[in-house]
Motif scaffolding. Structure first.
Motif, PDB file in Angstrom:
ATOM      1  N   GLU A 183      10.748  13.319  17.693  1.00 27.32           N
ATOM      2  CA  GLU A 183       9.499  14.081  17.680  1.00 27.32           C
ATOM      3  C   GLU A 183       9.077  14.507  19.084  1.00 27.32           C
ATOM      4  O   GLU A 183       8.464  15.561  19.258  1.00 27.32           O
ATOM      5  N   VAL A 186      10.484  17.929  20.015  1.00 22.67           N
ATOM      6  CA  VAL A 186      10.110  19.101  19.221  1.00 22.67           C
ATOM      7  C   VAL A 186       9.123  19.959  20.008  1.00 22.67           C
ATOM      8  O   VAL A 186       8.233  19.451  20.704  1.00 22.67           O
ATOM      9  N   GLU A 187       9.239  21.282  19.870  1.00 21.47           N
ATOM     10  CA  GLU A 187       8.344  22.199  20.575  1.00 21.47           C
ATOM     11  C   GLU A 187       6.938  22.137  19.976  1.00 21.47           C
ATOM     12  O   GLU A 187       6.766  21.885  18.781  1.00 21.47           O
ATOM     13  N   ASP A 189       4.668  24.195  18.954  1.00 25.67           N
ATOM     14  CA  ASP A 189       4.262  25.003  17.801  1.00 25.67           C
ATOM     15  C   ASP A 189       4.760  24.434  16.480  1.00 25.67           C
ATOM     16  O   ASP A 189       4.392  24.933  15.410  1.00 25.67           O
ATOM     17  N   GLN A 190       5.587  23.383  16.550  1.00 32.53           N
ATOM     18  CA  GLN A 190       6.057  22.716  15.328  1.00 32.53           C
ATOM     19  C   GLN A 190       5.400  21.350  15.146  1.00 32.53           C
ATOM     20  O   GLN A 190       5.856  20.543  14.354  1.00 32.53           O
ATOM     21  N   SER A 192       1.725  19.082  14.513  1.00 34.26           N
ATOM     22  CA  SER A 192       0.355  19.130  14.009  1.00 34.26           C
ATOM     23  C   SER A 192      -0.620  18.861  15.144  1.00 34.26           C
ATOM     24  O   SER A 192      -0.220  18.547  16.269  1.00 34.26           O
ATOM     25  N   ALA A 197       5.327  15.724  13.964  1.00 31.48           N
ATOM     26  CA  ALA A 197       6.212  16.822  13.611  1.00 31.48           C
ATOM     27  C   ALA A 197       5.893  17.324  12.211  1.00 31.48           C
ATOM     28  O   ALA A 197       5.675  16.539  11.274  1.00 31.48           O
ATOM     29  N   LEU A 198       5.844  18.659  12.075  1.00 37.31           N
ATOM     30  CA  LEU A 198       5.601  19.256  10.777  1.00 37.31           C
ATOM     31  C   LEU A 198       6.870  19.190   9.927  1.00 37.31           C
ATOM     32  O   LEU A 198       7.978  19.027  10.435  1.00 37.31           O
ATOM     33  N   ARG A 199       6.700  19.349   8.614  1.00 34.30           N
ATOM     34  CA  ARG A 199       7.832  19.312   7.701  1.00 34.30           C
ATOM     35  C   ARG A 199       8.787  20.467   8.018  1.00 34.30           C
ATOM     36  O   ARG A 199       8.376  21.578   8.331  1.00 34.30           O
ATOM     37  N   ASP A 200      10.071  20.196   7.956  1.00 29.14           N
ATOM     38  CA  ASP A 200      11.118  21.189   8.195  1.00 29.14           C
ATOM     39  C   ASP A 200      11.128  21.730   9.633  1.00 29.14           C
ATOM     40  O   ASP A 200      11.580  22.856   9.877  1.00 29.14           O
ATOM     41  N   CYS A 201      10.620  20.950  10.572  1.00 23.01           N
ATOM     42  CA  CYS A 201      10.660  21.403  11.965  1.00 23.01           C
ATOM     43  C   CYS A 201      12.079  21.260  12.516  1.00 23.01           C
ATOM     44  O   CYS A 201      12.923  20.561  11.952  1.00 23.01           O
ATOM     45  N   GLN A 202      12.338  21.942  13.632  1.00 24.64           N
ATOM     46  CA  GLN A 202      13.671  22.026  14.215  1.00 24.64           C
ATOM     47  C   GLN A 202      13.681  21.379  15.613  1.00 24.64           C
ATOM     48  O   GLN A 202      12.673  21.374  16.314  1.00 24.64           O
TER      49      GLN A 202
END
Length: 587
Positions: A183, A186-187, A189-190, A192, A197-202
């Protein structure tokens, strides 16, 4: 298929050398690190590299950490980075030219670190966080991931002792916290608003490269060790992790599942070293005294950064070694008692753990020397960093460019200037990038139980002002390494501080005056004989009273059985006992 098997494991050095052996500040919790991720990703000058001025602003201005602690983390991370010896020597020269704090900060402002790797480094400080349940029951609750330990596992657990050396703890830590670690990559914008981390984040391929600070592995048996991002960049892991060539990213949850399935115990860790490591031959070892000792190494198979030499339960023995097998190795000296240990090679790191009544003389140590749970131990070292915790009545003679760290639980610690040498020492120092200046052996930092600095360098802690002292010059003597070796070093590198050199000169003067008094007495031959006998009797009484007799006796190899180990014979020829006193010059 066996060829498709990919094993991934936690790298040893970030946990061994990077995690400070003290409970971290609450300001380094995941909550604050998530806020820091958003901050550094959305501010200019923070990503992909983070400079010292910006980290100081975040640490001191946002997290309210003392500047000393902010620099301590930054400096510790820098120790892990693969600088060349030439770069480290150049940096030491720059620091030695600073005459004010302003000049020092100006030099520091030129330093920068990989932002995401630094975030992961800050996260693993949680390794030594003390949980309530651990303090109550003494160990973590069972986990579905753990298995019943075998006898060799229990032995490894005992020898590892602290979490920084325990590869099983490293694995458990990564398994437990891998989702949180990912997490942090993660960038914004992905994420909350709470930083989750939001669902399906990359997770981008670039961010995954930072994960190689903590993880490495190999594809198939007996294959070369590779950083984890290289293993993820090709099959079979690339497919399992769901890599998208179009987006150059991995779905977080698929990447997490793939990594968890591939995680295993480090095959070059202390557990494997104890289970299948080779024994090490020594130039000095008395027959019979080594039966209880356990000395093992994995240096014949381990890649750089994973080389281990473990010495355990050496009792009433002098051990000496200078060898390529030690060069670049992480050394653990564990539960040794009444021993004299000389490791005269350039080393990666050293931990002296649960030893008592022991003297340890080290070659230059590139990163850190950590002394833990020791009693009446003497250590002489040149090292990138020195830390001492939970120890008492220990004396450390050091040459170090960083402030010694005095961790919680210390009592009666004495800090003195480095006071010995051996012929190849300066060459060894250059090979690991250690210079004679700056040298701040006498400016320790005292860390509290929450990881906060309790005092500024060179001053006593407000909570434990009597935990250390600087060695009075009147108690100072040099140490003579009692072995013949080749090399050009013929004095203590960098010399002695003026007040200590003056005291040695005064002692030499007193000896000269005494010798003159004896000559002026014009004793007869009989009186000279009686006087000589009296001096020898008193000297032998002093040897017994101070324990020096055992030290001298242990320098003489046993003659009861011939040595059959070719390597040991060769190294014994390189390092043979001399006639000088091993511990100190006569006062």
């Amino acid at each position: 298929m066996e060829g498709d098997t990919v094993n991934i494991w936690p790298r040893m050095e970030p946990f061994l050398l990077g995690a400070l052996q003290v409970a971290p500040s609450s300001k380094l919790s995941l909550h604050y690190l998530r806020k820091m991720v958003t901050y550094v990703r959305t501010r200019d000058g923070c990503f992909p590299v983070l400079g010292w001025p910006m980290w100081r602003h975040i640490a001191c201005g946002k997290l309210q950490l003392p500047e000393y602690l902010a620099w301590l983390y930054f400096e510790t991370f820098d120790l892990l980075v693969g600088h060349t010896p030439e770069e480290r020597l150049e940096w030491a020269e720059c620091l030695s030219q600073c005459s004010s704090k302003g000049e020092l900060n100006q030099k520091r402002s030129k330093l920068s670190v990989d932002t995401l790797q630094f975030l992961l480094f800050l996260f693993i400080q949680q390794l030594n966080r003390v949980s309530l349940r651990t303090s109550l029951i003494g160990e973590e609750w069972p986990s579905h991931r753990t298995r019943s330990p075998s006898p060799s596992d229990r032995e490894a657990k005992t020898s590892a002792q602290n979490k920084n050396w325990d590869d099983q703890v490293h694995l458990s830590f990564v398994q437990t916290h891998l989702a949180e670690i990912l997490e942090l990559l993660v960038e914004p914008d992905q994420l909350s608003q709470s930083g989750h981390a939001l669902r399906d984040c990359q997770v981008s391929l670039e961010a995954v490269q930072s994960l190689s600070l903590l993880l490495e592995g190999s594809a198939g048996l007996n294959r070369a060790v590779q950083p984890v991002h290289r293993l993820l960049s090709k099959d079979p892991l690339q497919t399992r992790a769901g890599y998208s060539a179009l987006g150059q990213a991995f779905p977080l949850h698929q990447l997490l599942s793939c990594l968890l399935q591939s995680l295993t115990l480090n095959p070059f860790g202390i557990t494997a070293c104890l289970r299948s490591g080779k024994k090490l031959a020594w130039a000095q070892q008395v027959e019979g005294a080594m039966k209880r000792a356990k000395i093992a190494r994995n240096t014949h198979t381990a890649p750089p950064g994973s080389k281990i030499v473990l010495m355990s339960q050496v009792f009433r023995q002098t051990l000496a070694k200078t060898s390529d097998k030690l060069t670049g190795a992480n050394i653990k000296i564990h539960r040794c008692s009444d021993a004299f240990i000389y490791l005269l090679s350039p080393l990666r790191s050293v931990c002296v753990d649960k030893c008592r009544n022991t003297t340890v003389v080290l070659g230059p140590v590139e990163t850190s020397v950590h002394i833990h749970s020791c009693q009446n131990v003497r250590v002489a070292c040149v090292a990138g960093r020195i830390s001492i915790g939970a120890s008492s009545r220990c004396t450390i003679h050091a040459l170090t460019p960083t402030n010694p760290l005095l961790l919680p639980g210390n009592a009666d610690i004495t800090l003195g200037p480095f006071h010995t040498f051996y012929p190849s020492m300066e060459d060894h120092m250059a090979s690991v990038g250690l210079a004679v200046v700056p040298n701040v052996w006498d400016q320790p930092l005292l860390l509290g139980t929450e990881g906060l600095v309790n005092s500024t360098p060179g001053t006593a802690s407000s909570t434990d002002p009597a935990c250390y002292r600087l060695l009075p010059p009147t108690e100072f003597n040099t140490l003579v390494v009692p072995f013949e070796m080749e090399g050009d070093t013929c004095e203590v590198p960098g010399g002695l501080p003026p007040q200590y050199q003056a005291e040695l000169d005064a002692k030499k003067k007193r000896i000269q005056n005494w010798q003159k008094t004896v000559v002026d007495a014009k004793l007869s031959n009989e009186q000279k004989r009686q006087f000589k006998n009296l001096v020898e009797v008193k000297f032998h009484e002093w040897l017994v009273e101070t324990g020096r007799r055992q030290e001298l006796d242990s320098l003489v190899p046993s003659m009861t059985a011939p040595t059959t180990d070719t390597a040991q014979v060769h190294e014994a020829k390189q390092m043979t006992a001399g006639q000088t006193h091993p511990s100190s010059t006569a006062s």
